[in-house]
Design a protein around this motif. Sequence first.
Motif, PDB file in Angstrom:
ATOM      1  N   MET A  21      38.756  47.896  41.057  1.00 33.17           N
ATOM      2  CA  MET A  21      39.032  47.820  42.484  1.00 33.17           C
ATOM      3  C   MET A  21      40.023  46.705  42.818  1.00 33.17           C
ATOM      4  SD  MET A  21      35.252  46.524  43.803  1.00 33.17           S
ATOM      5  CE  MET A  21      35.603  46.883  45.476  1.00 33.17           C
ATOM      6  N   ASN A  22      40.711  46.926  43.908  1.00 34.90           N
ATOM      7  CA  ASN A  22      41.651  45.967  44.478  1.00 34.90           C
ATOM      8  C   ASN A  22      41.312  45.852  45.965  1.00 34.90           C
ATOM      9  OD1 ASN A  22      43.828  44.356  45.105  1.00 34.90           O
ATOM     10  ND2 ASN A  22      45.358  45.950  44.835  1.00 34.90           N
ATOM     11  N   PRO A  23      40.217  45.122  46.292  1.00 32.15           N
ATOM     12  CA  PRO A  23      39.787  45.040  47.688  1.00 32.15           C
ATOM     13  C   PRO A  23      40.788  44.247  48.534  1.00 32.15           C
ATOM     14  CG  PRO A  23      38.416  43.637  46.317  1.00 32.15           C
ATOM     15  CD  PRO A  23      39.343  44.366  45.397  1.00 32.15           C
ATOM     16  N   ALA A  56      36.210  45.607  37.011  1.00 32.42           N
ATOM     17  CA  ALA A  56      37.498  44.919  36.945  1.00 32.42           C
ATOM     18  C   ALA A  56      38.022  44.851  38.372  1.00 32.42           C
ATOM     19  CB  ALA A  56      38.478  45.677  36.050  1.00 32.42           C
ATOM     20  N   CYS A  57      38.452  43.674  38.784  1.00 29.80           N
ATOM     21  CA  CYS A  57      38.818  43.472  40.179  1.00 29.80           C
ATOM     22  C   CYS A  57      39.984  42.504  40.296  1.00 29.80           C
ATOM     23  CB  CYS A  57      37.597  42.917  40.917  1.00 29.80           C
ATOM     24  SG  CYS A  57      37.890  42.557  42.648  1.00 29.80           S
ATOM     25  N   VAL A  58      40.921  42.815  41.198  1.00 31.43           N
ATOM     26  CA  VAL A  58      41.996  41.897  41.562  1.00 31.43           C
ATOM     27  C   VAL A  58      41.541  41.169  42.818  1.00 31.43           C
ATOM     28  CG1 VAL A  58      44.388  41.714  42.312  1.00 31.43           C
ATOM     29  CG2 VAL A  58      43.760  43.383  40.563  1.00 31.43           C
ATOM     30  N   CYS A  59      41.524  39.842  42.762  1.00 31.43           N
ATOM     31  CA  CYS A  59      40.980  39.054  43.861  1.00 31.43           C
ATOM     32  C   CYS A  59      41.597  37.651  43.810  1.00 31.43           C
ATOM     33  CB  CYS A  59      39.464  38.998  43.700  1.00 31.43           C
ATOM     34  SG  CYS A  59      38.602  38.096  44.963  1.00 31.43           S
ATOM     35  N   PRO A  60      41.844  37.029  44.985  1.00 35.35           N
ATOM     36  CA  PRO A  60      42.500  35.729  44.991  1.00 35.35           C
ATOM     37  C   PRO A  60      41.594  34.523  44.726  1.00 35.35           C
ATOM     38  CG  PRO A  60      42.160  36.436  47.234  1.00 35.35           C
ATOM     39  CD  PRO A  60      41.693  37.562  46.340  1.00 35.35           C
TER      40      PRO A  60
END
Length: 92
Positions: A21-23, A56-60
């Motif tokens: 995910m790319n929330p 797996a996640c894109v997160c700042p």
Amino acid sequence: FSTEDFGAPFPPLPGPGLVVMNPPYGSRVGANAQLSSLYRRLGQTLQAQFSGWRLACVCPERSLAGRLGNLEELTRFSNGGIKVSLWLGEIP
């Protein structure tokens, strides 16, 4: 492989598997601190529907990623000028 609306109930999926995910984050949605409740709800949905799966996640930020599961930072990079990390781990 399946693409689903996170706001809708999920059909039963064979698993365990991997959720990618790319929330939302960054300037288009406001300060990351304002996203805390959204990430908490996403984490609750993940736990209810995908407990034991990998994520797996894109997160700042670590504080937001931690609301999604037991995640470790793999690498840091820039996405559209925003510094983010790729996080990987297990959904409790």
